[in-house]
Write a protein that holds these residues in place. Sequence first.
Motif, short mmCIF file in Angstrom:
data_model
loop_
_atom_site.label_atom_id
_atom_site.label_comp_id
_atom_site.label_asym_id
_atom_site.label_seq_id
_atom_site.Cartn_x
_atom_site.Cartn_y
_atom_site.Cartn_z
N ARG A 148 -45.20 6.36 -5.17
CA ARG A 148 -44.41 5.12 -5.07
C ARG A 148 -44.96 4.04 -6.00
O ARG A 148 -44.20 3.28 -6.59
CB ARG A 148 -44.41 4.65 -3.62
CG ARG A 148 -43.27 3.74 -3.30
CD ARG A 148 -43.23 3.41 -1.86
NE ARG A 148 -44.55 3.04 -1.37
CZ ARG A 148 -44.95 3.16 -0.14
NH1 ARG A 148 -44.13 3.63 0.77
NH2 ARG A 148 -46.16 2.80 0.24
N GLN A 161 -48.11 9.31 -14.77
CA GLN A 161 -46.68 9.54 -14.57
C GLN A 161 -46.29 10.94 -15.01
O GLN A 161 -45.48 11.59 -14.36
CB GLN A 161 -45.85 8.50 -15.32
CG GLN A 161 -45.85 7.15 -14.66
CD GLN A 161 -45.09 6.12 -15.46
OE1 GLN A 161 -44.85 6.30 -16.66
NE2 GLN A 161 -44.71 5.04 -14.81
N THR A 179 -41.98 11.84 -3.10
CA THR A 179 -41.88 10.59 -3.83
C THR A 179 -42.26 9.39 -2.98
O THR A 179 -42.70 8.37 -3.51
CB THR A 179 -40.45 10.42 -4.37
OG1 THR A 179 -40.08 11.60 -5.08
CG2 THR A 179 -40.35 9.27 -5.33
N TYR A 192 -37.43 19.71 -8.24
CA TYR A 192 -36.03 19.40 -8.53
C TYR A 192 -35.33 20.46 -9.38
O TYR A 192 -34.12 20.58 -9.29
CB TYR A 192 -35.92 18.04 -9.21
CG TYR A 192 -36.31 16.89 -8.33
CD1 TYR A 192 -36.12 16.94 -6.96
CD2 TYR A 192 -36.86 15.74 -8.85
CE1 TYR A 192 -36.49 15.89 -6.14
CE2 TYR A 192 -37.23 14.68 -8.04
CZ TYR A 192 -37.03 14.77 -6.68
OH TYR A 192 -37.39 13.73 -5.88
N GLY A 204 -41.19 5.34 -11.16
CA GLY A 204 -40.12 4.36 -11.05
C GLY A 204 -39.14 4.74 -9.94
O GLY A 204 -39.19 5.82 -9.36
N ARG A 205 -38.25 3.83 -9.67
CA ARG A 205 -37.27 4.07 -8.61
C ARG A 205 -36.21 5.08 -9.00
O ARG A 205 -35.51 5.61 -8.15
CB ARG A 205 -36.61 2.76 -8.21
CG ARG A 205 -37.56 1.84 -7.53
CD ARG A 205 -36.85 0.61 -7.06
NE ARG A 205 -37.84 -0.28 -6.46
CZ ARG A 205 -37.53 -1.33 -5.78
NH1 ARG A 205 -36.27 -1.65 -5.62
NH2 ARG A 205 -38.46 -2.09 -5.27
N TRP A 206 -36.06 5.36 -10.27
CA TRP A 206 -35.03 6.30 -10.69
C TRP A 206 -35.34 7.72 -10.23
O TRP A 206 -34.45 8.56 -10.23
CB TRP A 206 -34.83 6.24 -12.20
CG TRP A 206 -35.97 6.75 -13.01
CD1 TRP A 206 -37.04 6.05 -13.45
CD2 TRP A 206 -36.15 8.09 -13.47
NE1 TRP A 206 -37.88 6.86 -14.15
CE2 TRP A 206 -37.36 8.12 -14.18
CE3 TRP A 206 -35.41 9.26 -13.35
CZ2 TRP A 206 -37.83 9.28 -14.75
CZ3 TRP A 206 -35.89 10.42 -13.93
CH2 TRP A 206 -37.09 10.41 -14.63
N TRP A 207 -36.56 7.99 -9.81
CA TRP A 207 -36.89 9.32 -9.28
C TRP A 207 -36.19 9.58 -7.95
O TRP A 207 -36.12 10.71 -7.49
CB TRP A 207 -38.40 9.48 -9.12
CG TRP A 207 -39.08 9.76 -10.41
CD1 TRP A 207 -39.65 8.86 -11.25
CD2 TRP A 207 -39.22 11.04 -11.05
NE1 TRP A 207 -40.15 9.49 -12.35
CE2 TRP A 207 -39.91 10.83 -12.26
CE3 TRP A 207 -38.84 12.33 -10.72
CZ2 TRP A 207 -40.21 11.87 -13.12
CZ3 TRP A 207 -39.16 13.36 -11.58
CH2 TRP A 207 -39.83 13.12 -12.76
N TYR A 208 -35.69 8.54 -7.32
CA TYR A 208 -34.90 8.73 -6.10
C TYR A 208 -33.45 9.10 -6.42
O TYR A 208 -32.75 9.62 -5.56
CB TYR A 208 -34.90 7.45 -5.25
CG TYR A 208 -36.24 7.13 -4.66
CD1 TYR A 208 -36.73 7.84 -3.59
CD2 TYR A 208 -37.01 6.10 -5.18
CE1 TYR A 208 -37.96 7.55 -3.05
CE2 TYR A 208 -38.24 5.79 -4.64
CZ TYR A 208 -38.71 6.52 -3.57
OH TYR A 208 -39.93 6.22 -3.03
N ALA A 209 -32.99 8.82 -7.62
CA ALA A 209 -31.59 9.06 -7.97
C ALA A 209 -31.27 10.55 -8.09
O ALA A 209 -30.22 10.99 -7.62
CB ALA A 209 -31.26 8.34 -9.28
N ALA A 210 -32.15 11.31 -8.72
CA ALA A 210 -31.89 12.74 -8.93
C ALA A 210 -31.73 13.49 -7.61
O ALA A 210 -30.73 14.22 -7.43
CB ALA A 210 -32.98 13.35 -9.78
#
Length: 104
Positions: free
Chosen positions: A79, A18, A73, A29, A83-89
């Motif tokens: 994948r 990770q 991602t 990012y 975690g799914r929070w990497w899509y939030a940023a």
Amino acid sequence: MGLRRESTDLPEDRGCLQWVLGFWLVLVYLPAAWLCCVALVAEPGPRDHPFREDVRFAAGASVALCLLGVLITVLPVFRRTMGRWWYAAPFLLACVSYVRAQTL
């Protein structure tokens, strides 16, 4: 009894993976966040048409970098590990940049 699929990933190895994969996402990012901040902070005047286009370019470049980060991602290795929070940023940055480009 159903056939259970066992993961070949060891739990202690997942944390290191990770960090390694997150490093590459952060490299994408960080420039996107910087360009988003540039687009938000810059205040073009009423007669600064070329400067306004530069701010729109910065916002568009931020959106493009966010899309690149999402494409990275979506790769299977990311994948499974991240975690799914990497899509939030990237979603948040892209939305802010897009709104800024449209409201100039």
